[in-house]
Design a protein around this motif. Structure first.
Motif, mmCIF file in Angstrom:
data_model
loop_
_atom_site.group_PDB
_atom_site.id
_atom_site.type_symbol
_atom_site.label_atom_id
_atom_site.label_comp_id
_atom_site.label_asym_id
_atom_site.label_seq_id
_atom_site.Cartn_x
_atom_site.Cartn_y
_atom_site.Cartn_z
ATOM 1 N N GLU A 103 48.525 -45.412 -6.125
ATOM 2 C CA GLU A 103 47.119 -45.505 -5.766
ATOM 3 C C GLU A 103 46.678 -46.960 -5.866
ATOM 4 O OE1 GLU A 103 44.583 -42.084 -7.233
ATOM 5 O OE2 GLU A 103 46.303 -41.901 -8.585
ATOM 6 N N LEU A 104 45.774 -47.351 -4.979
ATOM 7 C CA LEU A 104 45.315 -48.740 -4.922
ATOM 8 C C LEU A 104 43.806 -48.802 -5.118
ATOM 9 C CD1 LEU A 104 47.436 -49.889 -1.849
ATOM 10 C CD2 LEU A 104 48.063 -49.931 -4.264
ATOM 11 N N PRO A 105 43.352 -48.752 -6.356
ATOM 12 C CA PRO A 105 41.909 -48.800 -6.604
ATOM 13 C C PRO A 105 41.334 -50.181 -6.320
ATOM 14 C CG PRO A 105 43.102 -48.959 -8.659
ATOM 15 C CD PRO A 105 44.127 -48.692 -7.600
ATOM 16 N N ARG A 106 40.122 -50.216 -5.835
ATOM 17 C CA ARG A 106 39.445 -51.505 -5.669
ATOM 18 C C ARG A 106 39.139 -52.066 -7.054
ATOM 19 N NH1 ARG A 106 34.253 -53.057 -1.881
ATOM 20 N NH2 ARG A 106 34.240 -55.269 -2.417
ATOM 21 N N ASP A 107 39.440 -53.337 -7.263
ATOM 22 C CA ASP A 107 39.231 -53.954 -8.568
ATOM 23 C C ASP A 107 38.841 -55.407 -8.336
ATOM 24 O OD1 ASP A 107 39.429 -55.110 -11.124
ATOM 25 O OD2 ASP A 107 40.827 -53.555 -11.752
ATOM 26 N N THR A 108 37.599 -55.742 -8.634
ATOM 27 C CA THR A 108 37.105 -57.072 -8.305
ATOM 28 C C THR A 108 37.702 -58.172 -9.169
ATOM 29 O OG1 THR A 108 35.204 -56.704 -9.752
ATOM 30 C CG2 THR A 108 34.913 -56.239 -7.410
ATOM 31 N N LYS A 109 38.464 -57.832 -10.216
ATOM 32 C CA LYS A 109 39.097 -58.889 -10.998
ATOM 33 C C LYS A 109 40.099 -59.648 -10.138
ATOM 34 C CE LYS A 109 40.964 -60.209 -15.386
ATOM 35 N NZ LYS A 109 41.219 -59.859 -16.781
ATOM 36 N N GLY A 110 40.660 -58.990 -9.130
ATOM 37 C CA GLY A 110 41.612 -59.638 -8.239
ATOM 38 C C GLY A 110 40.961 -60.387 -7.095
ATOM 39 N N GLY A 111 39.679 -60.747 -7.250
ATOM 40 C CA GLY A 111 38.992 -61.473 -6.186
ATOM 41 C C GLY A 111 38.718 -60.557 -5.004
ATOM 42 N N ALA A 112 39.398 -60.825 -3.872
ATOM 43 C CA ALA A 112 39.165 -60.028 -2.668
ATOM 44 C C ALA A 112 39.997 -58.761 -2.642
ATOM 45 C CB ALA A 112 39.479 -60.872 -1.433
ATOM 46 N N GLY A 113 40.896 -58.606 -3.588
ATOM 47 C CA GLY A 113 41.875 -57.529 -3.520
ATOM 48 C C GLY A 113 41.600 -56.338 -4.412
ATOM 49 N N HIS A 114 42.682 -55.702 -4.859
ATOM 50 C CA HIS A 114 42.556 -54.490 -5.660
ATOM 51 C C HIS A 114 43.673 -54.429 -6.705
ATOM 52 C CE1 HIS A 114 44.554 -53.171 -1.718
ATOM 53 N NE2 HIS A 114 45.523 -53.445 -2.568
ATOM 54 N N GLY A 115 43.598 -53.414 -7.541
ATOM 55 C CA GLY A 115 44.626 -53.184 -8.549
ATOM 56 C C GLY A 115 45.556 -52.075 -8.097
ATOM 57 N N CYS A 116 46.260 -51.462 -9.051
ATOM 58 C CA CYS A 116 47.165 -50.377 -8.665
ATOM 59 C C CYS A 116 47.433 -49.446 -9.836
ATOM 60 C CB CYS A 116 48.498 -50.934 -8.145
ATOM 61 S SG CYS A 116 49.496 -51.757 -9.394
ATOM 62 N N LEU A 117 47.861 -48.250 -9.496
ATOM 63 C CA LEU A 117 48.338 -47.263 -10.457
ATOM 64 C C LEU A 117 49.570 -46.617 -9.847
ATOM 65 C CD1 LEU A 117 48.096 -45.505 -13.020
ATOM 66 C CD2 LEU A 117 46.649 -43.946 -11.694
ATOM 67 N N ILE A 118 50.722 -46.791 -10.509
ATOM 68 C CA ILE A 118 51.996 -46.265 -10.013
ATOM 69 C C ILE A 118 52.579 -45.328 -11.059
ATOM 70 C CG2 ILE A 118 54.334 -46.854 -9.245
ATOM 71 C CD1 ILE A 118 53.259 -49.618 -8.483
ATOM 72 N N LEU A 119 52.980 -44.139 -10.638
ATOM 73 C CA LEU A 119 53.591 -43.174 -11.551
ATOM 74 C C LEU A 119 55.035 -42.895 -11.130
ATOM 75 C CD1 LEU A 119 50.749 -40.498 -11.979
ATOM 76 C CD2 LEU A 119 51.146 -42.578 -13.310
ATOM 77 N N PHE A 120 55.954 -42.990 -12.089
ATOM 78 C CA PHE A 120 57.342 -42.603 -11.889
ATOM 79 C C PHE A 120 57.566 -41.235 -12.527
ATOM 80 C CE2 PHE A 120 57.430 -47.254 -12.266
ATOM 81 C CZ PHE A 120 58.228 -47.646 -11.198
ATOM 82 N N GLY A 121 58.326 -40.378 -11.874
ATOM 83 C CA GLY A 121 58.681 -39.089 -12.462
ATOM 84 C C GLY A 121 60.139 -39.093 -12.880
ATOM 85 N N ALA A 122 60.443 -38.485 -14.018
ATOM 86 C CA ALA A 122 61.821 -38.426 -14.501
ATOM 87 C C ALA A 122 62.034 -37.167 -15.320
ATOM 88 C CB ALA A 122 62.145 -39.658 -15.350
ATOM 89 N N GLU A 123 63.252 -36.674 -15.301
ATOM 90 C CA GLU A 123 63.597 -35.512 -16.131
ATOM 91 C C GLU A 123 63.863 -35.930 -17.559
ATOM 92 O OE1 GLU A 123 66.299 -32.634 -14.328
ATOM 93 O OE2 GLU A 123 66.092 -33.700 -12.424
ATOM 94 N N ASP A 124 64.224 -37.200 -17.751
ATOM 95 C CA ASP A 124 64.516 -37.725 -19.083
ATOM 96 C C ASP A 124 63.614 -38.916 -19.344
ATOM 97 O OD1 ASP A 124 65.882 -39.451 -21.141
ATOM 98 O OD2 ASP A 124 67.267 -37.754 -21.141
ATOM 99 N N VAL A 125 63.023 -38.968 -20.521
ATOM 100 C CA VAL A 125 62.085 -40.043 -20.834
ATOM 101 C C VAL A 125 62.753 -41.410 -20.802
ATOM 102 C CG1 VAL A 125 62.429 -39.906 -23.348
ATOM 103 C CG2 VAL A 125 60.261 -40.795 -22.410
ATOM 104 N N SER A 126 64.042 -41.491 -21.092
ATOM 105 C CA SER A 126 64.730 -42.779 -21.079
ATOM 106 C C SER A 126 64.748 -43.372 -19.667
ATOM 107 C CB SER A 126 66.156 -42.648 -21.620
ATOM 108 O OG SER A 126 66.924 -41.776 -20.807
ATOM 109 N N ASP A 127 64.840 -42.502 -18.656
ATOM 110 C CA ASP A 127 64.800 -42.968 -17.273
ATOM 111 C C ASP A 127 63.409 -43.489 -16.908
ATOM 112 O OD1 ASP A 127 67.478 -42.494 -16.410
ATOM 113 O OD2 ASP A 127 67.044 -40.350 -16.344
#
Length: 261
Positions: A103-127
């Motif tokens: 997801e790419l939320p708008r975030d004014t800290k980046g000036g003209a741009g936005h921030g991000c939220l990335i989720l990884f899925g795994a069967e094992d927490v070590s991965d």
């Protein structure tokens, strides 16, 4: 000891104390560890890496995560998105994980741009943890072709072999060379996108402008094709974009770290 000598000694002591305070003030964020199992680390772009070993059952359902993935890795940032997605792309190549969402939320800290939220899925927490670690480490490289000044920024990304993060975020063909060209303000983005496709024989994957970028002031081009051609197009956009940004800002627009393309 006379008064003059005493004053000089005190000045030296106070100067050393001031230097010590300054060093503490500028200590990198990555040196701080809150001592909790969910914390993995921090990186450039106000980025934090986290992991949840076993997501709460009820929350898991509301987040619409595949039931086989009990553990998730999390990358969140205030500034940047392209560098993070490219870093995540390297992470999924190196680990047994899958991109759940980007997801790419708008975030004014980046000036003209936005921030991000990335989720990884795994069967094992070590991965999941390893995917976050790889992403955080890669960010120093992927921020290399992000250039900025007070007027805005341009961002260039390139990979010879796109993987599932690029595919998830931008529809990049998996296994093919892929490039990202961002100009902010959007006026610069439009011009460098045009320069890129004129400079090399590449395929346009998609194009985005403010109405399709969370209303951020950016124009973005996504390209694919032969690795040499994609790289040539990205470099052409970079060279023109830096000159335009410096003309607009009346000041240099340096790399955030070290250029890699």
């Amino acid at each position: 000891m006379d008064d003059n000598l005493m004053e000089k000694v005190m000045e030296e002591v106070m100067k050393k104390m001031g230097d010590t305070k300054e060093v503490k003030k500028e200590a990198p964020k990555s040196s701080y560890n809150p001592g909790i199992t969910e914390f993995v680390g921090t990186a450039i772009g106000d980025t934090i890496g986290l992991v949840i070993a076993n997501v709460d059952h009820n929350l898991h359902g509301f987040m619409k995560i595949d039931p086989k993935y009990k553990s998730i890795g999390i990358i969140g940032a205030r500034t940047g998105a392209g560098p993070h997605i490219m870093a995540a792309d390297e992470a999924v190549k190196a680990t047994n994980t899958e991109i759940i969402s980007i997801e790419l939320p708008r975030d004014t800290k980046g000036g003209a741009g936005h921030g991000c939220l990335i989720l990884f899925g795994a069967e094992d927490v070590s991965d999941a943890r390893r995917a976050v670690e790889v992403s955080l480490k890669e960010l120093d490289r992927t921020f290399g072709d992000v250039y900025g000044n007070n007027a805005g920024h341009i961002e260039l990304q390139y990979t010879a072999r796109a993987s599932y993060a690029c595919n998830k975020a931008w529809g990049a063909p998996v296994g093919k060379a892929f490039g990202l060209i961002v100009g902010a303000p959007a006026a610069i983005g439009v011009v460098i996108a045009d320069a890129a496709v004129k400079s090399a024989n590449v395929d346009i994957v998609t194009y985005a402008s403010p109405s399709t970028t969370s209303y951020t002031n950016e124009a973005i081009l996504f390209i694919s094709g032969d690795s040499g051609a994609v790289r040539q197009a990205v470099v052409a956009a970079r060279d023109l974009g830096i000159r335009l940004l410096e003309a607009l800002g009346q000041e240099p627009a340096p790399s955030s770290t070290t250029p890699y393309i």
